[in-house]
Design an enzyme around this catalytic site. Structure first.
Site, PDB file in Angstrom:
ATOM      1  CB  CYS A  45     -15.515  -6.588   8.718  1.00  0.00           C
ATOM      2  SG  CYS A  45     -14.794  -7.943   7.523  1.00  0.00           S
ATOM      3  NE  ARG A  90     -13.884  -1.070  10.995  1.00  0.00           N
ATOM      4  CZ  ARG A  90     -12.637  -1.256  11.694  1.00  0.00           C
ATOM      5  NH1 ARG A  90     -12.039  -0.064  11.918  1.00  0.00           N
ATOM      6  NH2 ARG A  90     -12.051  -2.128  12.145  1.00  0.00           N
ATOM      7  CD1 TRP A 100     -12.078  -4.961   1.702  1.00  0.00           C
ATOM      8  CD2 TRP A 100     -10.563  -6.167   2.928  1.00  0.00           C
ATOM      9  NE1 TRP A 100     -10.835  -5.049   0.866  1.00  0.00           N
ATOM     10  CE2 TRP A 100     -10.154  -5.681   1.822  1.00  0.00           C
ATOM     11  CE3 TRP A 100     -10.004  -6.895   3.748  1.00  0.00           C
ATOM     12  CZ2 TRP A 100      -8.617  -6.116   1.528  1.00  0.00           C
ATOM     13  CZ3 TRP A 100      -8.760  -7.188   3.899  1.00  0.00           C
ATOM     14  CH2 TRP A 100      -8.049  -6.834   2.778  1.00  0.00           C
ATOM     15  CG  ASN A 142     -12.939  -6.544  11.706  1.00  0.00           C
ATOM     16  OD1 ASN A 142     -12.385  -6.857  10.835  1.00  0.00           O
ATOM     17  ND2 ASN A 142     -12.507  -5.624  12.316  1.00  0.00           N
ATOM     18  N   GLY A 143     -12.076 -10.196  11.478  1.00  0.00           N
ATOM     19  CA  GLY A 143     -10.789 -10.576  11.560  1.00  0.00           C
ATOM     20  C   GLY A 143     -10.502 -12.037  10.685  1.00  0.00           C
ATOM     21  CD  GLU A 165       0.470   9.176   0.294  1.00  0.00           C
ATOM     22  OE1 GLU A 165       1.382   8.112   0.664  1.00  0.00           O
ATOM     23  OE2 GLU A 165      -0.433   9.564   0.398  1.00  0.00           O
ATOM     24  CE  LYS A 192      -3.666   9.318  -0.702  1.00  0.00           C
ATOM     25  NZ  LYS A 192      -2.683   8.504  -0.172  1.00  0.00           N
ATOM     26  CD  GLU A 201      -4.663   5.226  -1.678  1.00  0.00           C
ATOM     27  OE1 GLU A 201      -5.208   4.132  -0.844  1.00  0.00           O
ATOM     28  OE2 GLU A 201      -4.256   5.898  -1.277  1.00  0.00           O
ATOM     29  CG  HIS A 251      19.810   4.035 -13.191  1.00  0.00           C
ATOM     30  ND1 HIS A 251      21.263   3.763 -13.582  1.00  0.00           N
ATOM     31  CD2 HIS A 251      19.939   5.319 -12.437  1.00  0.00           C
ATOM     32  CE1 HIS A 251      22.038   4.899 -13.094  1.00  0.00           C
ATOM     33  NE2 HIS A 251      21.356   5.808 -12.490  1.00  0.00           N
ATOM     34  CE  LYS A 299      -8.340   6.162   6.461  1.00  0.00           C
ATOM     35  NZ  LYS A 299      -7.531   6.747   5.523  1.00  0.00           N
TER      36      LYS A 299
END
Ligand code: AGP
Length: 616
Positions: free
Chosen positions: A2, A27, A74, A100-101, A489, A493, A496, A512, A611
């Site tokens: 957050c 965040r 968040w 935040n936590g 990557e 990208k 997300e 395979h 983030k």
């Protein structure tokens, strides 16, 4: 994770806090709220949704008072609702808290508080802490309000298991804010007759560059004209002032549609900054100022162990390839979240690196602490000066690419690739890499910003490809050796920011199993190198084509692709193998960005993401 903001000073607190929250929204952006303290009462505005919605839908901007706290969330404990939005008030109305936590023992604390008659309006762990502080406050002897307030916070935090970055106000202490941190970042901004608290500098940079980074276990007591820092154990701490080098415009869009677009196009300059001052005078190797290890120390190293999460973990896979290729030192790569519990047998002379853009990712921080607990040196590659990981490491390298606001990592990722390549050179030149090979390698690195500029010219082509492929629901990304991590990557990208399912695989691995996914509805993006692997990758492309799978080839200019093999061919400039992963990353960033934009996604703040993940 957050974002929290606090303000105490001469101006109305609410507008300052809301502006800060807007800069912290990357965040977390499930809900937002602000509370001010005036005439012994709290004024509160909070709701589910974005900060903008809070500003528009309630008189948040007009909340009275020059002392206040604000939060953008968040969700961890409890759904996305108005009631679960912060700030939270204690049920006796005396305390207002933002957090935040994660408080891991919140259930037992809540049970205790319910037994003491406290009531709850939300499902959050934060409201439990708020009521706990109120409980200790009403029990604390009324010596002086300030110290009674401080002692009630101190006592409460001693009962908390978990992580926190908090700011709390008390109706009996009109011009005071108490802050504390453990495992979540918290910065104190010291302005002209005003003090700010924030989760990171982007929230306060417009008002002051004079900051103090609170450390884990520290508390700050802000009043109208002063501040003091102590430990949770009540020992005084002398503040260490730092000056933030970022500018306000670094955290602004400057004409781009999204921060991600801006940060993609910033990469030439960002990579220039990452390299600046980091080549030896003789031009044959790299040099770093903050490793805190001598050449003799490095000569003793017989293994390197890389720890990271997400995109940073992908950069480790490239670094692994380059360090083993050019320095001939074996490398292990672990997801930080796995390393901590795997109990891997480790050699004596292993050097650890953590790679983390934010420097706050809790899994990476925990892995760093685990390696240090075992007596190993840990160096940190990070983009945030003063971040927790950077401060707890034994040394390291700052990325210096400026704030990365977009949740999807771009310039920070290519900077990690660049620094990984530089470390491979640095270690290699301490071993068997020759002066001439080192010099050629340095020239290749110095050429990266211009090669990236050249590759960014492909943007219109990638935008056209994105339009043609934005409607597909499944993609494969395929590459080999140092391009396999770039396939990973590219898939990440796309996932997300566009919410399209995508998977990255080594190109040869596709037969395979994943080849069963191939149909006209499942395009494959191939990263095609020139050289010895070219024909192998072409074979994989032919296997896909034979099954009517659409093929998008991102191929080095020198590759002579069979006519008609690929439905789309994007040509990237030929380059030294150490920098090929960086160059190949640009088109996959652009492809995912333009597909997400085509689909109208919230590119900078994709759903469910944040983030930096400061919860396990
Ligand atoms: C990258 O696009 C993601 N946003 C995510 O995977 C990120 O790389 C990961 O969370 C690690 O973050 P860090 O580099 O700040 O530790």
């Amino acid at each position: 994770m957050c974002g929290i903001v606090g303000y105490i000073g001469k101006q109305k607190a609410a507008p300052v806090i809301l502006e800060g929250l807007k800069r912290l929204e990357y965040r977390g952006y499930d809900s937002a709220g602000v509370a001010t303290l005036v005439d012994g009462r709290f004024e509160l505005a909070k709701k589910a949704g974005r900060v903008e919605g809070l500003i528009l839908s309630t008189p948040a901007q007009r909340l009275p008072g020059t002392t206040g706290i604000g939060h953008t969330r968040w969700a961890t404990h409890g759904g996305v609702t108005d009631a679960n939005a912060h700030p939270h008030l204690s049920s006796d109305g005396r305390m207002a808290l933002i957090h935040n936590g994660v408080i891991e023992n919140y259930a037992s604390l809540k049970k205790f508080l319910v037994g003491k008659g406290y009531t709850f309006k939300s499902e959050t762990d934060t409201e439990v802490l708020c009521n706990l502080i109120a409980y200790h406050y009403q029990k604390e002897p009324a010596t002086s309000e300030g110290s009674r307030f401080m002692e009630s916070v101190r006592k409460s935090l001693r009962h908390v298991d978990g992580t926190y970055g908090i700011a709390v106000m008390c109706t009996d202490c009109p011009a005071e804010i108490i802050a504390a941190r453990k495992g979540s970042p918290l910065i104190l901004g010291v302005g002209d007759g005003e003090y700010m608290l924030a989760s990171d500098v982007s929230a306060i940079i417009s008002r002051t560059q004079n900051v103090v980074y609170l450390k884990d276990g520290e508390m700050a007591h802000l009043t109208a004209g002063n501040f003091a820092i102590t430990t949770l154990g009540a020992e005084d701490v002398s503040p260490v002032f730092d000056t933030v080098t970022w500018r306000v415009e670094d955290a602004e869009l400057n004409g781009y549609a999204h921060f991600m677009e801006k940060e993609i196009f910033e990469q030439p300059d960002a990579l220039e900054n990452s390299m600046r001052g980091r080549f030896a005078e003789d031009g044959s190797t790299a040099q770093f100022g903050g490793l805190n290890l001598t050449a003799v120390d490095f000569r003793q190293i017989d293994r390197v162990h890389l720890l990271a999460c997400g995109s940073a973990w992908h950069s480790c896979l490239v670094a692994e390839y380059l360090i083993e290729r050019f320095a001939r030192v074996p490398v292990d790569v672990d997801y930080a979240s796995e390393f901590r519990y795997r109990n891997t047998p480790l050699g004596r002379n292993t050097l650890f690196f953590t790679i983390s853009q934010s420097g706050e990712t809790i899994d990476t921080l925990a892995a760093l602490r685990e390696a240090k607990r075992k007596g190993y040196k840990v160096l940190a590659v990070s983009n945030v000066v003063g971040s927790t990981i950077a401060r707890e490491a034994d040394g390291g390298v700052y990325q210096h690419v400026g704030p990365e606001i977009g949740v999807a990592s771009t310039k920070a990722f290519t900077s990690q690739l660049l620094l990984g390549a530089m470390l491979a050179l640095y270690i290699g030149r301490m071993r068997d890499m020759s002066f001439s090979d080192g010099s050629a390698y340095v020239q290749a690195l110095k050429g990266v910003p211009n090669l990236v500029r050249q590759t960014l010219l492909l943007a219109p082509q990638l935008k056209a490809v994105a339009r043609r492929y934005a409607h597909f629901h499944d993609f494969l990304f395929l590459g080999r050796l140092s391009l396999f991590p770039i396939a990973l990557e590219g898939a990440l990208k796309l996932k997300e920011i566009s919410y399209i399912h995508a998977e990255g695989y080594p190109a040869a691995e596709m037969k395979h199993g994943p080849i069963a996914l191939i149909s006209e509805q499942c395009p494959s993006v191939f990263l095609v190198p020139s050289g010895e692997m070219f024909h192998k990758v072409v074979s994989s492309m032919q296997e896909i084509k034979a099954r009517k799978g659409p093929v998008i080839a991102i191929a080095a200019e020198g590759c002579d692709l069979p006519a008609g093999l690929a439905d789309e061919v994007v040509r990237i400039p030929e380059c030294h193998e150490a920098v090929l992963p960086i160059i190949a990353t640009i088109p996959v960033q652009l492809l995912s960005y333009y597909i997400a934009a085509e689909l109208g996604r919230d590119v900078d703040k994709p759903r469910n993401l944040a983030k930096s993940v400061t919860v396990e």
